[in-house]
Write a protein that holds these residues in place. Sequence first.
Motif, PDB file in Angstrom:
ATOM      1  N   GLY A 150      22.600  65.019 -96.924  1.00  0.00           N
ATOM      2  CA  GLY A 150      22.828  64.716 -95.757  1.00  0.00           C
ATOM      3  C   GLY A 150      22.079  65.692 -94.451  1.00  0.00           C
ATOM      4  N   VAL A 151      21.552  66.604 -94.860  1.00  0.00           N
ATOM      5  CA  VAL A 151      21.247  67.293 -93.860  1.00  0.00           C
ATOM      6  C   VAL A 151      20.145  66.858 -92.917  1.00  0.00           C
ATOM      7  CG1 VAL A 151      19.344  68.784 -95.065  1.00  0.00           C
ATOM      8  CG2 VAL A 151      20.697  69.987 -93.457  1.00  0.00           C
ATOM      9  N   ASP A 152      20.054  67.355 -91.692  1.00  0.00           N
ATOM     10  CA  ASP A 152      18.931  66.810 -90.640  1.00  0.00           C
ATOM     11  C   ASP A 152      17.602  67.385 -91.213  1.00  0.00           C
ATOM     12  OD1 ASP A 152      20.580  65.547 -88.929  1.00  0.00           O
ATOM     13  OD2 ASP A 152      21.052  66.984 -87.506  1.00  0.00           O
ATOM     14  N   TYR A 153      16.583  66.686 -91.092  1.00  0.00           N
ATOM     15  CA  TYR A 153      15.121  67.236 -91.271  1.00  0.00           C
ATOM     16  C   TYR A 153      14.811  68.324 -90.676  1.00  0.00           C
ATOM     17  CZ  TYR A 153      10.211  66.493 -92.317  1.00  0.00           C
ATOM     18  OH  TYR A 153       9.078  66.763 -92.662  1.00  0.00           O
ATOM     19  N   LYS A 154      15.425  68.266 -88.966  1.00  0.00           N
ATOM     20  CA  LYS A 154      15.223  69.293 -88.079  1.00  0.00           C
ATOM     21  C   LYS A 154      15.550  70.618 -88.803  1.00  0.00           C
ATOM     22  CE  LYS A 154      15.440  70.072 -83.388  1.00  0.00           C
ATOM     23  NZ  LYS A 154      16.020  69.768 -82.031  1.00  0.00           N
ATOM     24  N   LYS A 155      16.760  70.596 -89.158  1.00  0.00           N
ATOM     25  CA  LYS A 155      17.059  71.917 -89.940  1.00  0.00           C
ATOM     26  C   LYS A 155      16.241  72.682 -90.817  1.00  0.00           C
ATOM     27  CE  LYS A 155      21.749  70.904 -88.627  1.00  0.00           C
ATOM     28  NZ  LYS A 155      23.256  70.412 -88.774  1.00  0.00           N
ATOM     29  N   ILE A 156      15.911  71.598 -91.831  1.00  0.00           N
ATOM     30  CA  ILE A 156      14.914  72.244 -92.955  1.00  0.00           C
ATOM     31  C   ILE A 156      13.839  72.688 -92.394  1.00  0.00           C
ATOM     32  CG2 ILE A 156      13.865  71.359 -94.821  1.00  0.00           C
ATOM     33  CD1 ILE A 156      16.602  71.392 -95.313  1.00  0.00           C
ATOM     34  N   ILE A 157      13.174  71.993 -91.431  1.00  0.00           N
ATOM     35  CA  ILE A 157      12.023  72.470 -90.749  1.00  0.00           C
ATOM     36  C   ILE A 157      12.277  73.842 -89.912  1.00  0.00           C
ATOM     37  CG2 ILE A 157      10.196  72.092 -88.890  1.00  0.00           C
ATOM     38  CD1 ILE A 157       9.945  70.296 -91.449  1.00  0.00           C
ATOM     39  N   GLY A 158      13.204  74.220 -89.474  1.00  0.00           N
ATOM     40  CA  GLY A 158      13.621  75.371 -88.771  1.00  0.00           C
ATOM     41  C   GLY A 158      13.719  76.342 -89.819  1.00  0.00           C
ATOM     42  N   VAL A 159      14.321  76.065 -90.933  1.00  0.00           N
ATOM     43  CA  VAL A 159      14.440  77.116 -91.993  1.00  0.00           C
ATOM     44  C   VAL A 159      12.984  77.417 -92.472  1.00  0.00           C
ATOM     45  CG1 VAL A 159      15.268  77.780 -94.472  1.00  0.00           C
ATOM     46  CG2 VAL A 159      16.888  76.730 -92.570  1.00  0.00           C
ATOM     47  N   MET A 160      12.056  76.373 -92.705  1.00  0.00           N
ATOM     48  CA  MET A 160      10.770  76.531 -93.245  1.00  0.00           C
ATOM     49  C   MET A 160       9.944  77.518 -92.131  1.00  0.00           C
ATOM     50  SD  MET A 160       9.563  72.930 -94.847  1.00  0.00           S
ATOM     51  CE  MET A 160       8.161  73.679 -95.366  1.00  0.00           C
ATOM     52  N   ASP A 161      10.494  77.152 -90.865  1.00  0.00           N
ATOM     53  CA  ASP A 161       9.662  78.128 -89.730  1.00  0.00           C
ATOM     54  C   ASP A 161      10.033  79.580 -89.905  1.00  0.00           C
ATOM     55  OD1 ASP A 161       8.281  75.900 -88.485  1.00  0.00           O
ATOM     56  OD2 ASP A 161       9.755  75.689 -86.855  1.00  0.00           O
ATOM     57  N   VAL A 162      11.192  79.749 -90.092  1.00  0.00           N
ATOM     58  CA  VAL A 162      11.701  81.207 -90.356  1.00  0.00           C
ATOM     59  C   VAL A 162      11.089  81.897 -91.596  1.00  0.00           C
ATOM     60  CG1 VAL A 162      13.908  82.666 -91.076  1.00  0.00           C
ATOM     61  CG2 VAL A 162      14.099  80.831 -89.118  1.00  0.00           C
ATOM     62  N   VAL A 163      10.834  80.991 -92.556  1.00  0.00           N
ATOM     63  CA  VAL A 163      10.388  81.409 -93.911  1.00  0.00           C
ATOM     64  C   VAL A 163       8.863  81.926 -93.509  1.00  0.00           C
ATOM     65  CG1 VAL A 163       9.762  80.995 -96.044  1.00  0.00           C
ATOM     66  CG2 VAL A 163      11.907  80.638 -95.414  1.00  0.00           C
ATOM     67  N   ARG A 164       8.064  81.058 -92.870  1.00  0.00           N
ATOM     68  CA  ARG A 164       6.621  81.050 -92.574  1.00  0.00           C
ATOM     69  C   ARG A 164       6.439  82.450 -91.746  1.00  0.00           C
ATOM     70  NH1 ARG A 164       4.605  74.893 -92.879  1.00  0.00           N
ATOM     71  NH2 ARG A 164       4.641  74.978 -95.059  1.00  0.00           N
ATOM     72  N   ALA A 165       7.257  82.631 -90.667  1.00  0.00           N
ATOM     73  CA  ALA A 165       7.200  83.474 -89.663  1.00  0.00           C
ATOM     74  C   ALA A 165       7.325  84.958 -90.609  1.00  0.00           C
ATOM     75  CB  ALA A 165       8.262  83.635 -88.602  1.00  0.00           C
ATOM     76  N   ALA A 166       8.257  85.051 -91.636  1.00  0.00           N
ATOM     77  CA  ALA A 166       8.352  86.103 -92.280  1.00  0.00           C
ATOM     78  C   ALA A 166       7.037  86.497 -93.034  1.00  0.00           C
ATOM     79  CB  ALA A 166       9.306  85.919 -93.020  1.00  0.00           C
ATOM     80  N   GLY A 167       6.020  85.711 -93.133  1.00  0.00           N
ATOM     81  CA  GLY A 167       4.720  85.869 -93.782  1.00  0.00           C
ATOM     82  C   GLY A 167       4.506  85.152 -95.196  1.00  0.00           C
ATOM     83  N   ILE A 168       5.488  84.501 -95.395  1.00  0.00           N
ATOM     84  CA  ILE A 168       5.873  83.809 -96.909  1.00  0.00           C
ATOM     85  C   ILE A 168       5.009  82.281 -96.758  1.00  0.00           C
ATOM     86  CG2 ILE A 168       7.054  82.984 -98.623  1.00  0.00           C
ATOM     87  CD1 ILE A 168       9.269  85.138 -97.565  1.00  0.00           C
ATOM     88  N   SER A 169       4.040  82.174 -97.688  1.00  0.00           N
ATOM     89  CA  SER A 169       3.591  80.608 -97.758  1.00  0.00           C
ATOM     90  C   SER A 169       3.968  80.196 -98.629  1.00  0.00           C
ATOM     91  CB  SER A 169       2.049  81.118 -97.613  1.00  0.00           C
ATOM     92  OG  SER A 169       1.504  81.914 -98.792  1.00  0.00           O
ATOM     93  N   SER A 170       4.585  80.555 -99.865  1.00  0.00           N
ATOM     94  CA  SER A 170       4.897  79.860-101.078  1.00  0.00           C
ATOM     95  C   SER A 170       6.491  79.191-100.884  1.00  0.00           C
ATOM     96  CB  SER A 170       4.836  80.796-102.124  1.00  0.00           C
ATOM     97  OG  SER A 170       5.470  80.116-103.527  1.00  0.00           O
ATOM     98  N   VAL A 171       6.379  78.095-100.530  1.00  0.00           N
ATOM     99  CA  VAL A 171       7.845  77.390-100.144  1.00  0.00           C
ATOM    100  C   VAL A 171       8.039  76.116-100.905  1.00  0.00           C
ATOM    101  CG1 VAL A 171       9.222  76.608 -98.183  1.00  0.00           C
ATOM    102  CG2 VAL A 171       7.858  78.329 -97.829  1.00  0.00           C
ATOM    103  N   ALA A 172       9.134  75.899-101.307  1.00  0.00           N
ATOM    104  CA  ALA A 172       9.399  74.803-102.090  1.00  0.00           C
ATOM    105  C   ALA A 172      10.592  74.221-101.909  1.00  0.00           C
ATOM    106  CB  ALA A 172       9.259  75.124-103.620  1.00  0.00           C
ATOM    107  N   LEU A 173      10.828  72.913-101.896  1.00  0.00           N
ATOM    108  CA  LEU A 173      11.915  72.110-101.395  1.00  0.00           C
ATOM    109  C   LEU A 173      12.506  71.528-102.826  1.00  0.00           C
ATOM    110  CD1 LEU A 173      10.766  69.948 -98.407  1.00  0.00           C
ATOM    111  CD2 LEU A 173      12.107  72.228 -98.648  1.00  0.00           C
ATOM    112  N   VAL A 174      13.785  71.973-103.003  1.00  0.00           N
ATOM    113  CA  VAL A 174      14.405  71.794-104.117  1.00  0.00           C
ATOM    114  C   VAL A 174      14.894  70.288-104.380  1.00  0.00           C
ATOM    115  CG1 VAL A 174      16.467  72.369-105.840  1.00  0.00           C
ATOM    116  CG2 VAL A 174      14.988  74.138-104.583  1.00  0.00           C
ATOM    117  N   THR A 175      14.965  69.730-105.102  1.00  0.00           N
ATOM    118  CA  THR A 175      15.529  68.320-105.417  1.00  0.00           C
ATOM    119  C   THR A 175      16.062  68.312-106.712  1.00  0.00           C
ATOM    120  OG1 THR A 175      13.496  67.185-106.138  1.00  0.00           O
ATOM    121  CG2 THR A 175      13.784  67.204-103.560  1.00  0.00           C
ATOM    122  N   ASN A 176      16.758  67.029-106.876  1.00  0.00           N
ATOM    123  CA  ASN A 176      17.277  66.463-108.417  1.00  0.00           C
ATOM    124  C   ASN A 176      16.286  65.483-108.942  1.00  0.00           C
ATOM    125  OD1 ASN A 176      19.603  68.048-108.733  1.00  0.00           O
ATOM    126  ND2 ASN A 176      20.836  66.764-107.414  1.00  0.00           N
TER     127      ASN A 176
END
Length: 139
Positions: A110-136
Motif C-alpha cells: 500500500g505504499v505511495d508511488y511517490k515514496k518509492i520514487i523518492g527512494v529511487m532518487d536517493v539511490v540514483r543521486a548516490a551514483g547507483i544505476s542498477s536498481v530493481a523493484l522487488v515483487t512477489n
Amino acid sequence: MRNHRSHYLGAEEKARIEIIPMIDIMMFLLVFFMLATLKMIQGAGIKLDLPQSSTAEQLQKTVKVSIGVTKTGELYMDAKPIDANTLSARLKGLVQGNSNVDVAIAGDEGVDYKKIIGVMDVVRAAGISSVALVTNPAT
C-alpha cells in the motif's frame, strides 16, 4: 607371352581405417580436457602461495543492498531502520569502495508511488544505476 604376374605386383591394396590409433587419440584428448577443466576450478579451502605481479588488478565485487519502504514511509536498509540522509551517505560510501552496487527496493503493497520514487532518487543521486523493484510472483 605376357607375364600375368607383373600385373599383380603393381596393384594397390585397398585403404584401411585403423580404429585403435584413433581410439588412443580420443582417450588422450578426453584426459587432457578433463585435467584442463580441473585446473580451471578454483581450489576452495586449499592454502596457496600465489606469485606476485606488478600489473595485477583487483577484481570488483558486487555489493547487493536491499531497501525496504513501509506504508508509513519508514526506510529499512538490509532489515535495519534508517533515515533518508543516512541512507544516502551509506550508499555513497558503498559506491566509493566498490563501483558495482545493486540495489533492490521492496515497497509495501500500500505504499505511495511517490515514496518509492523518492527512494529511487536517493539511490540514483548516490551514483547507483542498477536498481530493481522487488515483487512477489503472481500465482
